[in-house]
Design a protein around this motif. Sequence first.
Motif, mmCIF file in Angstrom:
data_model
loop_
_atom_site.group_PDB
_atom_site.id
_atom_site.type_symbol
_atom_site.label_atom_id
_atom_site.label_comp_id
_atom_site.label_asym_id
_atom_site.label_seq_id
_atom_site.Cartn_x
_atom_site.Cartn_y
_atom_site.Cartn_z
ATOM 1 N N PRO A 84 0.814 -1.222 0.000
ATOM 2 C CA PRO A 84 0.000 0.000 0.000
ATOM 3 C C PRO A 84 0.847 1.272 0.000
ATOM 4 C CG PRO A 84 -0.120 -1.124 2.126
ATOM 5 C CD PRO A 84 0.559 -2.053 1.201
ATOM 6 N N GLU A 85 2.025 1.199 0.616
ATOM 7 C CA GLU A 85 2.920 2.362 0.623
ATOM 8 C C GLU A 85 3.373 2.682 -0.808
ATOM 9 O OE1 GLU A 85 7.338 3.486 2.374
ATOM 10 O OE2 GLU A 85 6.100 2.010 3.448
ATOM 11 N N TYR A 86 3.725 1.645 -1.546
ATOM 12 C CA TYR A 86 4.134 1.829 -2.941
ATOM 13 C C TYR A 86 2.961 2.327 -3.788
ATOM 14 C CZ TYR A 86 5.062 0.371 -7.770
ATOM 15 O OH TYR A 86 5.176 0.329 -9.138
ATOM 16 N N ALA A 87 1.792 1.731 -3.597
ATOM 17 C CA ALA A 87 0.616 2.125 -4.375
ATOM 18 C C ALA A 87 0.269 3.591 -4.134
ATOM 19 C CB ALA A 87 -0.569 1.228 -4.027
ATOM 20 N N LEU A 88 0.358 4.033 -2.893
ATOM 21 C CA LEU A 88 0.051 5.436 -2.581
ATOM 22 C C LEU A 88 1.052 6.387 -3.227
ATOM 23 C CD1 LEU A 88 -1.020 5.197 1.176
ATOM 24 C CD2 LEU A 88 -2.440 5.960 -0.743
ATOM 25 N N LEU A 147 2.787 5.824 -5.966
ATOM 26 C CA LEU A 147 2.516 5.827 -7.399
ATOM 27 C C LEU A 147 1.290 6.672 -7.719
ATOM 28 C CD1 LEU A 147 3.059 4.761 -10.268
ATOM 29 C CD2 LEU A 147 1.658 2.753 -9.678
ATOM 30 N N ARG A 148 0.235 6.510 -6.927
ATOM 31 C CA ARG A 148 -0.981 7.281 -7.163
ATOM 32 C C ARG A 148 -0.729 8.776 -6.987
ATOM 33 N NH1 ARG A 148 -5.795 4.051 -4.069
ATOM 34 N NH2 ARG A 148 -6.922 5.952 -4.666
ATOM 35 N N SER A 149 0.119 9.125 -6.021
ATOM 36 C CA SER A 149 0.458 10.533 -5.812
ATOM 37 C C SER A 149 1.174 11.102 -7.033
ATOM 38 C CB SER A 149 1.346 10.670 -4.570
ATOM 39 O OG SER A 149 1.758 12.007 -4.390
ATOM 40 N N TRP A 150 2.083 10.317 -7.618
ATOM 41 C CA TRP A 150 2.791 10.756 -8.822
ATOM 42 C C TRP A 150 1.823 10.909 -9.996
ATOM 43 C CZ3 TRP A 150 3.746 7.999 -13.478
ATOM 44 C CH2 TRP A 150 4.606 8.657 -14.376
ATOM 45 N N LEU A 151 0.918 9.965 -10.162
ATOM 46 C CA LEU A 151 -0.058 10.046 -11.241
ATOM 47 C C LEU A 151 -0.947 11.282 -11.090
ATOM 48 C CD1 LEU A 151 -1.131 6.293 -11.484
ATOM 49 C CD2 LEU A 151 0.202 7.577 -13.183
ATOM 50 N N ARG A 152 -1.316 11.561 -9.865
ATOM 51 C CA ARG A 152 -2.157 12.736 -9.605
ATOM 52 C C ARG A 152 -1.416 14.024 -10.001
ATOM 53 N NH1 ARG A 152 -2.775 11.716 -4.664
ATOM 54 N NH2 ARG A 152 -4.506 10.244 -4.966
ATOM 55 N N GLU A 153 -0.097 13.996 -9.832
ATOM 56 C CA GLU A 153 0.718 15.174 -10.122
ATOM 57 C C GLU A 153 0.899 15.391 -11.629
ATOM 58 O OE1 GLU A 153 3.014 18.510 -9.108
ATOM 59 O OE2 GLU A 153 1.836 17.197 -7.807
ATOM 60 N N VAL A 154 1.064 14.312 -12.399
ATOM 61 C CA VAL A 154 1.447 14.460 -13.810
ATOM 62 C C VAL A 154 0.269 14.404 -14.787
ATOM 63 C CG1 VAL A 154 3.760 13.546 -13.389
ATOM 64 C CG2 VAL A 154 1.932 11.980 -14.111
ATOM 65 N N LEU A 155 -0.866 13.863 -14.361
ATOM 66 C CA LEU A 155 -1.992 13.730 -15.280
ATOM 67 C C LEU A 155 -2.937 14.928 -15.164
ATOM 68 C CD1 LEU A 155 -2.863 9.938 -14.899
ATOM 69 C CD2 LEU A 155 -1.723 11.060 -16.823
ATOM 70 N N PRO A 156 -3.537 15.329 -16.270
ATOM 71 C CA PRO A 156 -4.488 16.459 -16.224
ATOM 72 C C PRO A 156 -5.747 16.099 -15.445
ATOM 73 C CG PRO A 156 -4.500 15.429 -18.400
ATOM 74 C CD PRO A 156 -3.369 14.806 -17.641
ATOM 75 N N ARG A 157 -6.366 17.092 -14.848
ATOM 76 C CA ARG A 157 -7.569 16.853 -14.048
ATOM 77 C C ARG A 157 -8.795 16.568 -14.921
ATOM 78 N NH1 ARG A 157 -6.780 18.007 -8.753
ATOM 79 N NH2 ARG A 157 -4.944 19.241 -8.197
ATOM 80 N N ASP A 158 -8.763 17.059 -16.153
ATOM 81 C CA ASP A 158 -9.930 16.885 -17.033
ATOM 82 C C ASP A 158 -9.768 15.647 -17.934
ATOM 83 O OD1 ASP A 158 -7.827 17.933 -18.467
ATOM 84 O OD2 ASP A 158 -9.064 19.262 -19.691
ATOM 85 N N LEU A 159 -9.208 14.598 -17.396
ATOM 86 C CA LEU A 159 -8.955 13.379 -18.147
ATOM 87 C C LEU A 159 -10.274 12.676 -18.490
ATOM 88 C CD1 LEU A 159 -6.389 11.808 -19.072
ATOM 89 C CD2 LEU A 159 -6.573 10.489 -16.962
ATOM 90 N N ASP A 160 -10.454 12.326 -19.776
ATOM 91 C CA ASP A 160 -11.650 11.600 -20.201
ATOM 92 C C ASP A 160 -11.420 10.091 -20.237
ATOM 93 O OD1 ASP A 160 -13.272 13.952 -20.913
ATOM 94 O OD2 ASP A 160 -11.781 14.241 -22.502
ATOM 95 N N GLU A 161 -10.217 9.691 -20.605
ATOM 96 C CA GLU A 161 -9.945 8.271 -20.810
ATOM 97 C C GLU A 161 -8.499 7.962 -20.430
ATOM 98 O OE1 GLU A 161 -11.293 6.238 -24.546
ATOM 99 O OE2 GLU A 161 -9.118 6.070 -24.914
#
Length: 381
Positions: free
Chosen positions: A285-289, A291-305
């Motif tokens: 879970p530490e690794y998953a969190l 990774l998810r934090s990094w994805l939240r940082e680099v991906l746009p908020r208005d993602l459709d797909e």
Amino acid sequence: MGRKPKPPDLFLVLDFGGSLTKVIYMGKNGEPTVLCMEPEVIGVPAASVDAYERLSLDMGEALPQDRAWVKVDESYYAVGYLAAKRFHGNAGLSQLKYERAYPKTLAAIWVAATSLGLGNRFKVALAALLPPGEYENASRLEAMIASGLERFETPDGTLRVKLTHFDCKPEGAGIYLMRTQSEGMALKRKTCAVVMLGYRNASVLVSERGQVGKRVTSSFGFVRLVEMVDSRTSGLDTGRLARAIALGGEQPSPKLLQPLLQSVTREGRKEEMAALTNAIVECRPEYALALRSWLREVLPRDLDEVILSGGTADYLKRDLEEHFAGVDVIWHGVELPPNLRDAELGNRISDAYGMYLYFQSIVGQSLVESLRESTEVATSA
């Protein structure tokens, strides 16, 4: 009308993964064939190669992919299984992929050419996938490969190969290009991301209205989890540890972990198993969190797909689906043909196969037709 140019003799795509070098090449019947080689590569002295070859003559001969070495200019390189088991090579996870891709490419071309019986002189069409952060090195890699192919040594002697076509794309491009074919204009109205989660890297491509404008690579691959677990245990073999964690899924499997234990006493092995299991349960879970934090940082908020692919994506499927709740999630994005489906390899070749289909459309169908014709002639002879 002018004569059609003769198609290349060998057509292949390489994906230089941190856990496997994945190769898809066109077989004798015109159908795609998978070749996987260990990621290790190491420079070795000429005398060591000579000694290995003498031993091979006395003790039997392995498959080409398990005895691959190449000599370019004055340098010898052991590649794959031979590099790992005989010469103690490493996967080079801290190095740039393109720097190690050069000898890996020559070795893979020799192995594929051997399976097809191409001899020592032929033409090759080659495509490769690099992490988005290394994509700027594509032209340098092409120059290195083209020069090396002109003349290099292998276990079967000197090869002289002409590079007729070369294409290099960032990881995830094979999947994205296939998505553009299936979606067409619909994709040009979306903000879409391809998230590739592999052993070494986590990479992202972002397309807004049909145009890829963002390419990002990080070190949040599966190896990060393996390193976290290893730091809390007693120096296990990381390759075997990675396989045991991946195959175990969300819950560590005692059956898979048992061979990793090093203690010689029953009580010691029991304690070791408990420590290893706890380390995986705590680190996952530490690794998953992270990774998810990094994805939240680099991906746009208005993602459709979002298109998720790679072995690590499958391992974290529940976490990723939770993270992307509210976004259309596509898994892997490419339908593998039956002959490329492998239970252990899974969807890890999806990107390479997508690139294979795209590259084939660029080079043209003449190679497929030529190979099928030669197979029919050989069968009828």
